[in-house]
Design an enzyme around this catalytic site. Structure first.
Site, mmCIF file in Angstrom:
data_model
loop_
_atom_site.group_PDB
_atom_site.id
_atom_site.type_symbol
_atom_site.label_atom_id
_atom_site.label_comp_id
_atom_site.label_asym_id
_atom_site.label_seq_id
_atom_site.Cartn_x
_atom_site.Cartn_y
_atom_site.Cartn_z
ATOM 1 N N GLY A 96 36.564 0.621 -51.156
ATOM 2 C CA GLY A 96 35.706 -0.006 -52.161
ATOM 3 C C GLY A 96 36.523 -0.513 -53.334
ATOM 4 N N GLU A 112 41.949 7.458 -59.194
ATOM 5 C CA GLU A 112 42.626 6.306 -59.775
ATOM 6 C C GLU A 112 43.930 6.654 -60.478
ATOM 7 O OE1 GLU A 112 39.270 3.531 -61.356
ATOM 8 O OE2 GLU A 112 38.413 5.529 -61.208
ATOM 9 N N GLY A 136 35.854 6.383 -47.915
ATOM 10 C CA GLY A 136 37.049 6.672 -47.146
ATOM 11 C C GLY A 136 37.885 7.733 -47.831
ATOM 12 N N PRO A 140 42.332 20.155 -51.127
ATOM 13 C CA PRO A 140 43.692 19.688 -51.440
ATOM 14 C C PRO A 140 44.179 18.565 -50.524
ATOM 15 C CG PRO A 140 43.706 21.922 -50.549
ATOM 16 C CD PRO A 140 42.279 21.589 -50.815
ATOM 17 N N GLN A 184 44.372 11.058 -52.132
ATOM 18 C CA GLN A 184 44.009 10.172 -53.225
ATOM 19 C C GLN A 184 45.216 9.882 -54.106
ATOM 20 O OE1 GLN A 184 41.371 8.515 -52.477
ATOM 21 N NE2 GLN A 184 40.123 8.971 -54.250
ATOM 22 N N GLY A 189 38.581 13.752 -62.089
ATOM 23 C CA GLY A 189 38.723 12.762 -61.028
ATOM 24 C C GLY A 189 40.169 12.569 -60.601
ATOM 25 N N VAL A 190 40.335 12.194 -59.340
ATOM 26 C CA VAL A 190 41.682 11.989 -58.802
ATOM 27 C C VAL A 190 41.853 10.615 -58.157
ATOM 28 C CG1 VAL A 190 42.021 14.445 -58.416
ATOM 29 C CG2 VAL A 190 41.052 13.044 -56.583
#
Lengths: 349, 752
Positions: free
Chosen positions: B249, B717, B478, B644, B650, B714-715
């Site tokens: 996305g 970006e 994803g 993890p 990510q 969050g991870v």
């Protein structure tokens, strides 16, 4: 894409008859043609599928030391043919530096010769392109032309031929075997592609219906096996067309060059044989000064066609590197990143 | 093969907990065997195919379309143009809030950007629709395209990004520079980039009266429902979106795009289900992009290398008809302690599609410039880049003075630097060579991304048979969201994963908010956590009030839910199964709901962000200037790690995107026409596997009591930030050449 007819002839004779029909195109693996058709750049009314013609998929190592490569031989099959790679290591290296593994598994020998330029304006049907639409003009001039030609271009066309494979083939005096409605003939690969001049739409010497049946390497080409390399500058490590590439093949005697073969890729609309540089090298000691001089000679006629002056000096340095690597000897195994400046990896081939 | 270490996974596993386990993706087998059905794989009875025709000019109007030729093509059913497009209930240029972007939906013959949809051809087959679109042969009245950051007079936007002020200031800038003994002023350029998820935008739309069913990839189904409802004048409840799989996305599927709406309009026009899939080159225009920036950084430091003032100005571009301002300079708000910081933005309007959120919007280009400038300042101060960053470490938020909810950045520097071997780095450039004579350079950058959270809801059910259900309209791009959310759900319900049914990916389920801002796990996960707590509380109330239950009277001591049983907290031997409690109560099942929103009090009190440190090694061919990133080590701290394996992926994905930003990605735009000339995957380069020979992500432990109930940051970006600068700084360290224009290309460092 446009509606088209599809023919799958059983014999070469039927194929060239069909291929001579108006607006027919031969289909091998289609790695380039399908993209062109999807984009509306190529709109053939008949596809002549040569994929199942007999006898085109053979790699023949000739007794005289040369080789004959059928037009339908896949790039990967040729590159990984051990005996072929031993005789013509720079060819194998060039093949494996091209495209991606998936494309190399499909792409063919004849198709490689006939792949079209990567010029964005050629692919974009809304742009002016003399190659696609003779007389329309050339939007690459003054446009995004960082990777365009520095040799042999014209005001009508500044595109390049993107092949890796053709570069060592040209250096090694490969011959293209053709079959047409008028029968067979042969053309030196060096003479096969045409410079744009005022007719950039005419890209090769092929006559209507003529089909590449094989590419032949002469026996003398194998004499360079001990000192033959291909160097390719690309903007990512795999799956990228060359910015500039060069094949260098040497014969040495006591540190002196007795014969040299040099060709450059992605600098012109054809693989660029540097004959003057070859001649200048003969009789010279194989050292950095001689290689630099040869590189100067190879690029003496070069000029920028746009925002690409850096390619001229880059090409000189690529020639020097290719000659230096060739002089120090063909490696026993293909590097893991063929033709890359970055080596030292675990070999996979 | 890239080196991917999983050595750290065990540290995050908590006994008896699903959270912390490195589960593989629930849908992994489906995807690797080709049985996962993406939107474009969907078929419906009577379905027909639509193909967009797009503009080849960037500005002007369409004067003619050969509709007759297209209609005459065998298989073509209809050609949708401004002349016959179904009427909309709301003009697509209406803008009632900042997240409502103007769409090009065949309302007029005007052309505002290249690749703008100008017609839709609907046919029995994809091939016929595609050829029909080609046969339209549009003619235009063309006006000169305005392209590039110098083509128009800049304006000062009041709001940038998702609604932040365009200019912010803290402290006395003039005094800061007056106190500086070292000053630098440097300018960096970043190019336009286009989101290119492997899966292009696709939609299968089917109308049944005023009821609409849609298969389409979405990062925000509830928002899409609202947008579609407004445009077509129908109730959001009548719109059913299925989005179980996204092939990526990156922000371009956050708001429903114009082409997706055109698919719905086409279905209405022909009265049949319609499938519309964008061609790759059509991704370059109507579905957003990352705008180009030109950023100026002006830094002052005292003799000890302490920053005294920092000005970060970013110029960017937006479209002529809508506003999205890449908030690049805001990257300087959050990392380095300076008594005075000023960030400003301006923008030009050019003939482009409207830019949009693209993975780490603002942070990615802003970090590229800031981390490069910090490296330049460290050099100017004669300091090691890591020592300089530690010297300017922010113990409180630099702009606001708020304490951090948690900040393990020192540990990131320490663990990343140690793993990389940073201490052995010579300060001067061009000091290192590899065995082949290649120049070797080391660089670093700090990574940071805000810890955000959006409102979200979830529902949970416990059944008498011992199973449970959690429902939430969450989005799996994803990244593994469903896998991680199901882990949260299992813990929230006190069930083994095997006894949990997790339902997601549909707009008929509770609104999970948007999968953006790296906030999906925090938002949706917190909602699930709340729903679980709600249903467990109801179940516990049943048990504790039931004299027949071993939990009777547990009262204030309370209960613990684990393994499908409730246990007395003060005596865990006293327990019973959920089924036993429900059976005695005569209930088949019991339901709970969770609804969460950001904790305003906590946000007012604390600065919340994830941090990291990225270390890069490059080798550069001294003759060719060809650059290769030979090693990347990132160490990141982002609160609780739910899974993890997913988190590491990510980080790695973000770091690889950083390689792309630093060395590859850019839209090659023809400045005369405003058209992107490399709109395909052969020429729009992103890294291949061979470009990432060694990459590692270290998961640094961090505990956060304030961000949300789960302690999750969050991870998605953060991996891009830090990495771009680290690579650029490594290129300088290898070559001695400071490149201030991205991507860094060989002619910039080949020493012509």
């Amino acid at each position: 894409m446009n509606r088209f007819d599809y023919a799958r002839p059983a014999t070469l004779a039927e194929a060239v008859t069909a291929g001579a029909l108006p607006n027919a195109a031969y289909l091998a693996s289609g790695t380039n043609l399908m993209d062109l058709m999807k984009g509306g750049v190529a709109r053939p009314s008949l596809l002549v599928d040569i994929g199942r013609l007999p006898g085109l998929d053979r790699i023949e190592l000739l007794e005289d030391g040369g080789a004959r490569i059928g037009a339908m031989v896949r790039n990967a099959d040729l590159a990984y043919h051990p005996a072929f790679a031993r005789r013509f290591p720079a060819v194998a290296e060039a093949l494996l530096s091209g495209a991606s593994a998936q494309l190399r598994n499909a792409a063919t020998t004849g198709g490689n010769l006939l792949q079209r330029t990567r010029c964005a304006y050629f692919y974009d049907t809304a742009s002016a392109c003399n190659k696609r639409d003779p007389g329309a003009g050339c939007d690459a001039v003054g446009g995004e032309n960082r990777l365009h030609a520095i040799l042999g271009f014209s005001a009508q066309c500044i595109a390049t031929h993107p092949s890796d494979f053709c570069v060592p083939l040209t250096a090694l005096d490969a011959v293209v075997e053709l079959l047409g409605p008028q029968g067979p003939r042969e053309v030196k690969l060096e003479d096969f592609h045409l410079l744009p001049g005022s007719t950039p739409e005419r890209e090769t010497v092929l006559e209507p219906g003529e089909l590449i049946t094989a590419v032949r390497l002469p026996a003398a080409a194998a004499d360079f096996a001990a000192h033959a390399r291909y160097v390719k500058i690309r903007e990512r490590t795999s799956y990228a067309f060359a910015v500039v590439s060069a094949a260098a093949c040497l014969r040495l005697q006591g540190g002196v060059v007795t014969q040299a073969r040099i060709a450059l890729g992605s600098v012109a609309l054809k693989p660029w044989r540097a004959r003057a540089a070859e001649a200048a090298l003969c009789g010279q000691r194989a050292d950095a000064a001689a290689f630099r001089q040869a590189a100067e000679t190879a690029l003496q006629d070069a000029s920028p066609s746009g925002d690409n002056a850096f390619k001229i000096e880059l090409a000189r340095r690529v020639v020097v590197r290719a000659l230096s690597l060739a002089a120090s000897g063909t490696p026993a195994r293909l590097p893991a990143l063929p033709a890359s400046a970055f080596s030292g990896e675990v070999a996979h081939a | 093969m890239p080196e991917i270490t999983l050595a750290q996974g065990q540290a995050h596993i908590r006994m008896g907990s699903s959270i912390g386990q490195p589960l593989t993706r629930w849908e992994g087998v489906l995807k690797t065997t080709g049985t996962a059905r993406f939107a474009a794989d969907q078929h419906q009875a009577g379905m027909v195919y639509a193909c967009l025709a797009v503009s080849s000019i960037a500005r002007g109007r369409v004067t003619s379309l050969d509709v007759a030729a297209a209609r005459a093509h065998p298989g073509v059913i209809e050609v949708m143009t401004p002349a016959n497009a179904p009427a909309l209930a709301l003009h697509p240029d209406a803008k009632h809030h900042p997240f409502m972007f103007r769409l090009d939906l065949l309302q007029s013959d005007a052309v505002r950007f290249a690749n703008q949809p100008i017609a839709v051809v609907i046919a029995q087959t994809l091939e016929a629709a595609t050829e029909g679109a080609a046969l339209l042969a549009p003619r235009y009245e063309e006006q000169p395209a305005r392209t590039g950051l110098d083509s128009a007079t800049p304006f000062t936007p009041p709001f940038i990004g998702a609604g932040s002020p365009g200019a912010e200031s803290h402290g006395d800038i003039e005094a800061g520079f007056a106190a500086a003994s070292v000053r630098i002023e440097v300018e960096y350029d970043t190019p336009a980039q286009y989101h290119n998820p492997m899966e292009p935008h696709a939609i299968v739309a089917a109308w049944d009266g005023d009821r609409l069913s849609i298969d389409t990839p979405s990062q925000g189904m509830a928002m899409a429902q609202q947008r579609i409802a407004g445009l077509f004048g129908i109730s959001p409840e009548n719109i059913h979106i299925r989005s179980p799989f996204l092939g990526g996305g990156f922000g371009c599927k956050g708001m429903i795009s114009g082409p997706q709406i055109l698919g719905i309009m086409a279905a209405r026009l022909v009265g049949r289900p319609v499938k519309l899939v964008l061609r790759r080159e059509q991704m370059f225009g109507p579905v957003g992009h990352r705008a180009p920036t030109r950023q100026t950084l002006h830094l002052g430091a005292d003799a000890d290398g302490q920053l005294t003032a920092l000005i970060h100005h970013a110029r960017t571009a937006t479209s002529t008809f809508d506003d999205f301002i890449e908030p690049a300079a805001n990257a300087s708000h959050s990392l380095y302690a300076s008594p005075a910081i000023r960030t400003t933005h301006d923008a030009v309007r050019i003939d482009t599609g409207t830019p949009l959120f693209m993975r780490a919007p603002g942070e990615a280009p802003g970090s590229a410039a800031l981390e490069s400038a910090i490296d330049e300042m460290a050099l100017a101060c004669g300091m090691d880049p890591l020592a300089f960053r530690l010297k300017n470490y922010a113990d409180v938020a630099p702009m606001t003075g708020k304490p951090f909810s948690s900040k393990a950045l020192r540990a990131c520097y320490q663990q990343g630097g140690e793993r990389f071997g940073w201490a052995a780095r010579p300060t001067a450039p061009r000091q290192m060579r590899d065995a082949n004579g290649m120049l070797v350079g080391w660089g670093m950058g700090t990574a940071v991304f805000p810890a955000l959270m959006f409102p979200a809801q979830a529902a949970a059910v416990l059944r008498r048979d011992g199973s449970g259900v959690v429902e939430i309209g969450a989005h799996d791009m994803g990244q593994g969201a469903w896998t991680a959310l199901a882990q949260i759900a299992a813990d929230a319900l006190g069930l083994d994963r095997a006894h949990l049914e997790f339902r997601s990916g549909s707009s008929d389920l509770p609104d999970a908010g948007i999968a953006g801002g790296s906030a999906h796990t925090a938002s949706a996960g917190s909602a699930i956590h709340g729903a679980g707590a709600d249903v467990i509380a109801k179940l516990a109330a049943l048990a504790m009030g039931d004299e027949a239950s071993p939990l009777f009277g547990a009262g204030n001591a309370g209960v613990i839910a684990r393994g499908g049983r409730l246990h007395r907290r003060d005596d865990e031997a006293r327990s019973e199964t959920y089924g036993e409690i429900l059976a005695r109560a005569g209930l088949e099942e019991i339901a709970g709901r969770g609804a969460v929103a950001p904790d305003q009090a906590a946000q007012a009190a604390y600065a919340m962000q994830a941090h990291g440190a990225v270390f890069a090694e490059v080798t550069v061919d001294p003759d060719f200037g060809q650059i290769r990133v030979t090693r990347l080590v990132g160490a990141f701290a982002a609160g609780t790690v739910i899974n993890p394996r997913m988190v590491r992926s990510q980080y790695l994905g973000g770091m690889i995107w950083g390689v792309s930003f630093a060395l590859h990605e850019h839209a090659a735009m023809d400045k005369r026409s405003g058209r992107t000339m490399n709109a395909n995957f052969a020429e729009y380069h992103v890294p291949v596997n061979a470009d990432v020979p060694s990459i590692e992500a270290i998961l640094v432990d961090e505990h956060d009591e304030h961000v949300n109930a789960l302690g999750v940051k969050g991870v998605g970006e953060i991996g891009i930030t830090g990495t771009v600068g680290a690579i650029a700084n490594a290129v300088w360290h290898a070559t001695g050449v400071r490149v201030r224009s991205f991507p860094i290309t060989l002619e910039q460092v080949m020493g012509l």
